[in-house]
Design an enzyme around this catalytic site. Structure first.
Site, PDB file in Angstrom:
ATOM      1  N   GLU A 175      17.959  61.265  83.682  1.00 46.55           N
ATOM      2  CA  GLU A 175      17.898  61.065  85.145  1.00 46.55           C
ATOM      3  C   GLU A 175      19.139  60.323  85.577  1.00 46.55           C
ATOM      4  OE1 GLU A 175      14.469  58.612  85.305  1.00 46.55           O
ATOM      5  OE2 GLU A 175      13.120  60.214  84.702  1.00 46.55           O
ATOM      6  N   LYS A 230      21.207  57.305  86.932  1.00 51.74           N
ATOM      7  CA  LYS A 230      20.953  55.862  86.985  1.00 51.74           C
ATOM      8  C   LYS A 230      21.476  55.375  88.334  1.00 51.74           C
ATOM      9  CE  LYS A 230      21.404  51.537  84.407  1.00 51.74           C
ATOM     10  NZ  LYS A 230      21.544  50.653  85.549  1.00 51.74           N
ATOM     11  N   ARG A 245      15.367  47.841  91.987  1.00 51.94           N
ATOM     12  CA  ARG A 245      14.129  48.388  91.431  1.00 51.94           C
ATOM     13  C   ARG A 245      12.960  48.073  92.357  1.00 51.94           C
ATOM     14  NH1 ARG A 245      13.127  48.905  85.774  1.00 51.94           N
ATOM     15  NH2 ARG A 245      11.368  50.306  85.504  1.00 51.94           N
ATOM     16  N   ARG A 290      11.859  43.811  91.527  1.00 52.60           N
ATOM     17  CA  ARG A 290      11.902  43.740  90.071  1.00 52.60           C
ATOM     18  C   ARG A 290      11.297  42.446  89.532  1.00 52.60           C
ATOM     19  NH1 ARG A 290      16.648  45.473  86.396  1.00 52.60           N
ATOM     20  NH2 ARG A 290      16.298  44.151  84.609  1.00 52.60           N
ATOM     21  N   LYS A 339      20.239  53.403  78.607  1.00 49.71           N
ATOM     22  CA  LYS A 339      21.141  53.556  79.753  1.00 49.71           C
ATOM     23  C   LYS A 339      22.548  53.924  79.274  1.00 49.71           C
ATOM     24  CE  LYS A 339      21.317  48.528  79.976  1.00 49.71           C
ATOM     25  NZ  LYS A 339      20.998  47.332  80.725  1.00 49.71           N
TER      26      LYS A 339
HETATM   27  P1  AMP Z   1      20.237  47.413  83.864  1.00 48.99           P
HETATM   28  O1  AMP Z   1      19.839  46.656  85.092  1.00 48.99           O
HETATM   29  O2  AMP Z   1      21.702  47.639  83.739  1.00 48.99           O
HETATM   30  O3  AMP Z   1      19.592  46.854  82.614  1.00 48.99           O
HETATM   31  O4  AMP Z   1      19.662  48.900  83.991  1.00 48.99           O
HETATM   32  C1  AMP Z   1      18.311  49.184  84.117  1.00 48.99           C
HETATM   33  C2  AMP Z   1      17.968  49.364  85.577  1.00 48.99           C
HETATM   34  O5  AMP Z   1      18.491  50.580  86.069  1.00 48.99           O
HETATM   35  C3  AMP Z   1      16.511  49.484  85.856  1.00 48.99           C
HETATM   36  O6  AMP Z   1      15.878  48.232  85.874  1.00 48.99           O
HETATM   37  C4  AMP Z   1      16.497  50.133  87.225  1.00 48.99           C
HETATM   38  O7  AMP Z   1      16.594  49.137  88.229  1.00 48.99           O
HETATM   39  C5  AMP Z   1      17.789  50.914  87.251  1.00 48.99           C
HETATM   40  N1  AMP Z   1      17.598  52.382  87.309  1.00 48.99           N
HETATM   41  C6  AMP Z   1      18.321  53.200  88.072  1.00 48.99           C
HETATM   42  N2  AMP Z   1      17.959  54.474  87.894  1.00 48.99           N
HETATM   43  C7  AMP Z   1      16.948  54.483  86.998  1.00 48.99           C
HETATM   44  C8  AMP Z   1      16.165  55.521  86.401  1.00 48.99           C
HETATM   45  N3  AMP Z   1      16.344  56.810  86.695  1.00 48.99           N
HETATM   46  N4  AMP Z   1      15.224  55.135  85.511  1.00 48.99           N
HETATM   47  C9  AMP Z   1      15.028  53.835  85.193  1.00 48.99           C
HETATM   48  N5  AMP Z   1      15.757  52.823  85.719  1.00 48.99           N
HETATM   49  C10 AMP Z   1      16.717  53.135  86.616  1.00 48.99           C
END
Ligand code: AMP
Length: 559
Positions: A259, A261, A266, A281, A426
């Site tokens: 998907e 990102k 969140r 979040r 990610k």
């Molecule tokens: P990070 O904040 O860098 O650890 O990345 C994870 C965050 O990416 C998640 O907590 C979400 O807020 C965000 N995110 C964006 N797109 C998605 C997606 N398709 N699935 C899950 N998380 C996503």
């Protein structure tokens, strides 16, 4: 259980360094508590006051605590702050101040000189439920005179208690008990205390998001733990992602779900027939700040649902920076005008609950099918593929469209609230940033002398304790330094010369060029060329980088 007995357990636990011994001690206490005390004891011992899902927050900073202590011992603020600086711990300082004042105040007639404990008009006997009632009153105090109301409840608590109770009450008010009884230890203590499997306790905790209530279920038995359901308007923790690569993820799992990102914020959306709720979040209730998101999601489904997704801001079809979205999340007033200015769009990528059914144990592929059948809009597109080239192309499309990268998800995986595991990976271009807690600072120099200038940053070790990793002094605009100062000025718990320490709470995202081994910081590592990227006020301290992952990054970079 009286507060004094609770404090004695805390004292015992603080002296124990072995994990198993701590778990044994707590496991031995739990069965003796009644249904009112059990959830409170469980939460308090793990440094929490309200259930994790609860919108109630104490909403007090160290300064209010200092004011309360100053009043209760009829002393001066400088005295109180001086003691905290000397001992480097709010709890120990409060204990010492209360001891000193009690002794000084215990002469003939109880009043000698100026330093006397202010006696409450109605001395109270504090058992755990009574303490909890005061905490609730503190959290619920609102409006113009809320600070005064909170202050008088804190004063009420500190009158009539012993110095030892003072040590743990002060720390509990700061929600940091410093006795090492974290979530994992508490899970094991509940399991041992009631003779159930730790994995069942963990699973129930993920669904109902309150270890206190989980303890009650554990007492009933394994069946009660297996039978838990997610509840509408009790938000669960968000599932989190690890870093990785496309090649490795497909090699390990075969076909994966990819998907975009989205670089926004969140959210978790709860909807029943007659109400909707939106949570950030950190599980704060942001329903009133984001009416447009509520409207969009309400019109996309008529079902009772809990959805997981990301909100992004857009202008001319292009995503705007993450900060823009946060401005909307924080907004309390003028929501309507902000709504015109910053247009938000939700992208939903998961479903945890549908019409009374808890879905977190289903594999992602089945949840996805339910999500698509329950929603008529706003579902994030997904590509399922085992072809690295096809996923690379998808990744490129995400970047070209202005998104942060992609997420790869294991199609057979359940939804595991609060877990940062290998089921969500990610993929983004630059991985050289870390989210770290701000634990100290030096005052600035020259025109920045009124602000903090350089900041001490920490990651968390295996026990969840904060361990220093780096300082950062570059990357800030003057405006950002001002903003950071405002966020930190009430969190100072100690200061010496030009240095101050903070009650941890604020998280920075930090860029760096390399991780090096270093004897200068307790973590054993240091960052080369650290620079401030942004404040992560959507993240709490327990979500920061772990020492383990810093080690792993170090190893990967040396390869
Ligand atoms: P990070 O904040 O860098 O650890 O990345 C994870 C965050 O990416 C998640 O907590 C979400 O807020 C965000 N995110 C964006 N797109 C998605 C997606 N398709 N699935 C899950 N998380 C996503």
């Amino acid at each position: 259980m009286q507060l004094l007995e609770f404090a004695r357990y805390c004292e015992q636990l603080e002296k124990i360094s072995g994990r198993l011994e701590m778990i044994d001690l707590v496991a031995g206490v739990l069965p003796s508590l009644d249904d009112r005390e059990l959830p409170l004891f469980v939460r308090f011992i793990s440094g929490r006051i309200f259930p994790d899902w609860s919108p109630l927050k104490l909403g007090i900073g160290p300064n209010l605590l200092y004011d309360a202590i100053t009043f209760v011992v009829d002393g001066t603020r400088e005295d109180v702050i001086g003691e905290i600086n000397r001992l480097g711990d709010v709890g120990l300082a409060v204990e010492k101040i209360l001891t000193r004042k009690k002794i000084e105040g215990s002469g003939a007639g109880g009043r000698t000189g100026t330093a006397t404990i202010q006696q409450s008009l109605f001395p109270q006997d504090f058992d755990l439920p009574a303490v909890f009632r005061e905490f609730t009153a503190i959290a619920e105090a609102g409006g113009k005179s809320s600070q005064q109301a909170k202050l008088s409840h804190i004063q009420n608590l500190f009158q009539n208690i012993t110095p030892l109770e003072g040590r743990y009450l002060a720390r509990l008010l700061m929600e940091d008990l410093r006795i090492g009884m974290g979530e994992g230890n508490m899970r094991d203590a509940i399991a041992r205390g009631f003779g159930v499997e730790p994995s069942l306790v963990e699973h129930a905790y993920q669904a109902i998001n309150d270890l206190g209530e989980v303890a009650i279920l554990a007492r009933t038995g394994a069946r009660a733990l297996e039978d838990v359901h997610i509840r509408l308007f009790h938000p669960v923790k968000m599932m989190l992602a690890q870093q990785g690569t496309i090649g490795e993820t497909i090699r390990d799992n075969g076909a994966v779900a990819a998907e975009f990102k989205y670089d926004g914020s969140r959210f978790q959306f709860h909807r029943s027939k007659d109400a909707s709720g939106l949570y950030s979040r950190k599980l704060e209730d942001v329903t009133t700040a984001l009416p447009d998101i509520i409207e969009a999601l309400e019109s996309a489904t008529g079902h009772d649902v809990i959805l997981d997704g990301e909100v992004i801001a857009v202008r001319d079809g292009k995503p705007l920076p993450f900060q823009t979205v946060l401005r909307r999340f924080r907004r309390k007033y003028g929501v309507e005008s902000m709504r015109e200015e910053i247009r938000l769009i939700p992208h939903v990528f998961d479903i945890l609950y549908l019409d009374g059914e808890t879905l977190i144990d289903l594999p992602l592929s089945e949840r996805r099918a339910k999500l698509e059948s329950a929603m008529n809009a706003h579902v994030a597109p997904q590509l399922v593929s085992d072809d690295p080239a096809e996923v690379e192309t998808f990744y490129q499309q995400a970047l070209d469209a202005g998104h942060e990268g992609i997420m790869l998800k294991v199609v057979a995986s359940p939804y595991t609230p609060g877990v940062r595991g290998k089921n969500w990976i990610k993929i983004k271009p630059s991985v050289d940033t870390l989210d770290l807690a701000v634990i100290g600072a030096d005052w600035g120099e020259g025109k920045r002398a009124h602000y903090f200038g350089s900041f001490l940053l920490a990651c968390q070790d295996e026990q969840g304790d904060l361990t220093p990793l780096s300082k950062v002094a570059t990357g800030f605009s003057d405006e950002q330094l001002g903003e950071v100062f405002d966020l930190l000025k009430d969190r100072v718990i100690a200061s010496q010369g030009k240095e101050v320490s903070f009650e941890p709470g604020l998280v920075f995202e930090i860029g760096y060029s390399e991780i090096q081994k270093s004897p200068n910081y307790e973590s054993g590592f240091a960052l080369r060329f650290p620079r401030f990227i942004r404040i992560r006020d959507d993240k709490s301290v327990d979500e920061i980088e772990t020492l383990d992952s810093v080690r792993e990054r170090y190893r990967n970079q040396s390869k």
